[in-house]
Design a protein around this motif. Structure first.
Motif, short mmCIF file in Angstrom:
data_model
loop_
_atom_site.label_atom_id
_atom_site.label_comp_id
_atom_site.label_asym_id
_atom_site.label_seq_id
_atom_site.Cartn_x
_atom_site.Cartn_y
_atom_site.Cartn_z
N LEU A 1 0.85 -1.19 0.00
CA LEU A 1 0.00 0.00 0.00
C LEU A 1 0.88 1.24 0.00
O LEU A 1 1.88 1.31 0.71
CB LEU A 1 -0.90 0.01 1.25
CG LEU A 1 -1.72 1.28 1.49
CD1 LEU A 1 -2.84 1.39 0.46
CD2 LEU A 1 -2.28 1.29 2.90
N GLU A 2 0.48 2.23 -0.79
CA GLU A 2 1.19 3.51 -0.81
C GLU A 2 0.19 4.62 -1.05
O GLU A 2 -0.73 4.49 -1.86
CB GLU A 2 2.25 3.51 -1.92
CG GLU A 2 3.04 4.79 -1.99
CD GLU A 2 4.11 4.76 -3.07
OE1 GLU A 2 4.89 5.74 -3.18
OE2 GLU A 2 4.16 3.76 -3.83
N THR A 3 0.33 5.71 -0.30
CA THR A 3 -0.48 6.89 -0.56
C THR A 3 0.44 8.02 -0.99
O THR A 3 1.54 8.17 -0.47
CB THR A 3 -1.30 7.33 0.68
OG1 THR A 3 -0.40 7.77 1.70
CG2 THR A 3 -2.13 6.19 1.20
N ILE A 4 -0.02 8.80 -1.95
CA ILE A 4 0.76 9.92 -2.48
C ILE A 4 -0.07 11.18 -2.37
O ILE A 4 -1.11 11.31 -3.02
CB ILE A 4 1.18 9.67 -3.95
CG1 ILE A 4 1.98 8.36 -4.07
CG2 ILE A 4 1.97 10.83 -4.50
CD1 ILE A 4 2.28 7.95 -5.50
N ASN A 5 0.37 12.08 -1.51
CA ASN A 5 -0.28 13.38 -1.34
C ASN A 5 -1.79 13.22 -1.11
O ASN A 5 -2.60 13.96 -1.69
CB ASN A 5 -0.03 14.26 -2.57
CG ASN A 5 -0.18 15.74 -2.26
OD1 ASN A 5 0.03 16.18 -1.14
ND2 ASN A 5 -0.56 16.51 -3.26
N LEU A 6 -2.17 12.28 -0.27
CA LEU A 6 -3.59 11.97 -0.05
C LEU A 6 -4.25 13.06 0.79
O LEU A 6 -3.73 13.44 1.85
CB LEU A 6 -3.72 10.61 0.64
CG LEU A 6 -5.15 10.10 0.84
CD1 LEU A 6 -5.83 9.87 -0.50
CD2 LEU A 6 -5.13 8.79 1.65
#
Length: 358
Positions: free
Chosen positions: A10-15
């Protein structure tokens, strides 16, 4: 294989997740970046209202994100609709905070655990589904004699075990644990925590463990993210965060952990003074500035940037671009940490403490 060679589960980018209010946009989750690998646990801590639970629900798309990307197994799921998320729900589950309100009071234990499997047609017959539900009861340590019981007939620990079994029923890879032990007695908390850790080892699960209890998060997490008013103020491994907290908010949180010793009674209790900044249309600058004892004029003007001080330890600080000095909030007597920072940045490290500012 080390982390650099692995792909995050899992990765979030600028969420981001903003809510519309009568006064403007409430920044519940603001520019969150994280990576979670298979078999690992990331703890998310902070005071009530900092956006921990909203972050977990946004990642699961129980709440639609305002902007940013959610990458699950290499695929951007942030724009998926209801149909696109249907199959993905099997891979991502949640254990809710309140084990009573999250269970249907009209269903028996076996029906609650079987519900997700019946909806998704995991097995061809109801008998096979119920047999699997009984196996899950064994897995989470819930005696089969409670199969026909209703939630109100059980204590909090057994209700939470039902929630864990239900979350496992679809064989997920990732589970958001939304304060799963906060409503339980201390002895029951330990049982549920140990259960979650045993299941993680056995099934190679990945957890996002949301809590405000730092003692709990240290016990279960590999890495910890500290949140304040929707933003991440520090991210580090569990050991590094407790050994060398860098952000003043993290330091205050750790000081608030009660120590079961007679000597601790004589020590003064540290309180965070000042007013909480409004999360509605927040102004530029550090959001903790109004409560920070190390606050400087530029803290109200510049938005802190994230800097990796030590390996895999990130904190938000004010950086002076004019002379490349960095403001770090640590005790000036902590020479080993200061040496590590000097070597990492090869620049001047300004160390502020009470004596310096006073």
């Amino acid at each position: 294989m080390n982390k650099e060679e692995k792909t995050p589960l899992l990765e979030t980018i600028n969420l981001k997740k903003y809510f519309k209010t009568g006064s403007g946009l409430l920044h519940a989750v603001d520019s969150i970046n994280l990576k979670l690998y298979r078999g690992e646990t990331i703890g998310v801590v902070g005071e009530s209202g900092c956006g921990k639970s909203t972050l977990g629900r946004t990642i699961l798309k129980l709440i639609e994100p305002t902007s940013g990307e959610i990458i699950f197994e290499g695929k951007n799921i942030s724009k998926l609709g209801t149909r696109g998320m249907r199959n993905l729900r099997k891979e991502m589950q949640i254990i809710f905070q309140d084990p009573y309100s999250s269970l249907d009071p009209r269903k028996t234990v076996i029906d609650i655990i079987s519900e997700y499997m019946l909806i998704n047609h995991i097995y061809h017959s109801k008998k096979a589904t119920y047999n699997r539900a009984a196996e899950l009861m064994d897995l989470v340590g819930l005696a089969r004699r409670y199969a026909e019981a209703y939630p109100h007939e059980l204590d909090g620990g057994r209700r939470q075990r039902i929630g864990v079994a239900r979350a496992l029923s679809l064989n997920p890879k990732f589970i958001v644990c939304d304060e799963p032990v906060s409503a339980l007695d201390v002895s029951i908390q330990a049982q549920i925590l140990n259960l979650l850790m045993d299941l993680q080892d056995e099934l190679n699960l990945s957890y996002m463990f949301v809590t405000h209890d730092l003692s709990v998060v240290k016990h279960i997490s590999d890495n910890i993210m500290v949140m304040y008013l929707g933003i991440c103020v520090e991210f580090a491994s569990s050991d590094e965060l407790f050994d060398k907290p860098l952000h003043p908010y993290t330091q205050v949180l750790l000081e608030a952990i009660p120590e079961p010793t007679l000597e601790s009674r004589a020590q003064p209790f540290t309180l965070i003074k000042g007013e909480v900044t409004s999360p509605i249309n927040p102004k530029p600058g550090c959001r903790f500035a109004g409560r920070c004892e190390y606050c400087m004029p530029q803290c109200h003007e510049k938005t802190p940037e994230y800097i990796e001080f030590l390996k895999n330890q990130i904190s938000s600080v004010i950086k002076d671009y004019g002379n490349s000095d960095i403001t770090v909030y640590i005790d000036s007597e902590d020479e080993p940490l200061l040496d590590d920072l000097q070597k990492s940045f090869k620049c001047n490290i300004q160390v502020y403490n009470k004596e310096f500012l006073g």
